[in-house]
Design an enzyme around this catalytic site. Structure first.
Site, short mmCIF file in Angstrom:
data_model
loop_
_atom_site.label_atom_id
_atom_site.label_comp_id
_atom_site.label_asym_id
_atom_site.label_seq_id
_atom_site.Cartn_x
_atom_site.Cartn_y
_atom_site.Cartn_z
N ASN A 135 0.70 -1.21 -4.81
CA ASN A 135 -0.42 -0.51 -4.24
C ASN A 135 -0.75 0.56 -5.64
O ASN A 135 -0.13 0.59 -6.47
CB ASN A 135 0.18 0.33 -3.09
CG ASN A 135 -0.23 -0.08 -1.76
OD1 ASN A 135 -1.40 -0.04 -1.68
ND2 ASN A 135 0.76 -0.03 -0.91
N ASP A 191 0.94 5.15 -1.33
CA ASP A 191 -0.05 3.99 -0.93
C ASP A 191 -1.13 3.99 -2.04
O ASP A 191 -0.89 4.10 -3.19
CB ASP A 191 -0.42 4.17 0.49
CG ASP A 191 -0.79 2.86 0.88
OD1 ASP A 191 -1.68 1.96 0.39
OD2 ASP A 191 -0.39 2.48 2.30
#
Length: 284
Positions: A135, A191
């Site tokens: 990510n 993320d």
């Protein structure tokens, strides 16, 4: 939306694109008039990028493809370079040389079985950086730093990067977050991300209900609370690139969480003081 990811602003179209991974869909919204389009795929799309010859490059579990957003035709670029029973493409974006980068997610999550891949003129190569859930891919304004996070390890790293060759060099930890999810002060795990015009790194904190803006040295410059618990990624958009669009998750979240955060799964937007940059396009 079930699992929103990879918002992408298209400046020529004045439109926002994003994917719903679980629903296997690509979406487009033109904020000026509210018009919305959706393309149904046959495999989960992890991320997208603008293509210099029009349309999008899409990284799906099954491989890489070009999506013609006029005709809807999907044309294969390359098959998946991994075992599709355990792995799929996840977060990604283009660099300033026109390469498309996408990391993978190793679904068993029992070891660092995922990594980064680079797509250059239709050729896919493994680029290393072993992780469990790739990510947070981003590039500094001078193209000398590549950012990459491992969500499972709760860690963001920065690496020396050579734009001419596309090679990743020495790395260092930018920010390590607490691993104890049961702790009272648990703030989520990193993320998706985006880098603004002042080279600050914006990170969506999954299960933290917030965004963080970090300096190139990892210092927290700003924190933004959100009305969702699980933001996934953000993109700068609008004519002045000062609207931050944020995707989020609804799938597999508890009934109690969804009652508390009814906007879960929506695409959110907020105005920011520092603009972003136009994302580069992929050069086929």
């Amino acid at each position: 939306m079930q699992l929103g990811e990879c918002p992408l602003w298209h400046p020529e179209e004045s439109a926002l694109y994003w994917v719903d991974i679980s629903a296997m869909q690509v979406h487009r919204l033109r904020p000026a008039d509210g018009s919305h389009n959706m393309w149904q795929l046959d495999a989960e799309p992890g991320c997208i990028g603008r293509s210099a010859d029009g349309g999008l490059i899409v990284a799906m579990r099954s491989g890489l493809a070009h999506l013609d957003t006029i005709s809807g035709k999907l044309t294969s670029i390359a098959d998946a370079p991994y075992d599709t029973t355990t792995t799929r493409f996840n977060d990604g974006r283009c660099d300033a040389a026109g390469r498309f980068w996408s990391g993978t997610i190793y679904e068993p999550r029992d070891h660092a079985g995922a990594q980064l891949y680079a797509v250059e003129h239709g050729v896919v190569r493994a680029a290393g950086n072993p992780v469990t859930v790739s990510n947070g891919l981003g590039f500094s304004g001078d193209n000398r730093t590549l950012y990459h996070s491992d969500t499972t390890a709760h860690r963001i790293s920065s690496y020396d990067f050579d734009l001419a060759s596309g090679k990743i060099g020495n790395g260092r930890v930018l920010k390590q977050f607490a691993m104890d999810k049961s702790a009272a002060d648990y703030g989520g795990r990193p993320d998706g991300a985006a880098v603004d015009s002042e080279d600050a790194y914006w990170c969506a904190m999954y299960e933290g209900g917030r965004l963080l803006r970090l300096s190139p040295n990892g210092e927290v410059l700003q924190e933004v609370a959100l009305p969702v618990r699980c933001p996934t990624m953000m993109a700068f958009g609008g004519d002045d690139l000062r609207t931050l669009y944020i995707t989020s998750v609804r799938e597999k979240r508890s009934a109690a969480e969804l009652e508390k955060f009814p906007l879960s799964g929506c695409v959110l937007s907020l105005r920011v003081d520092v603009p972003g940059r136009i994302e580069p396009a992929y050069l086929p």
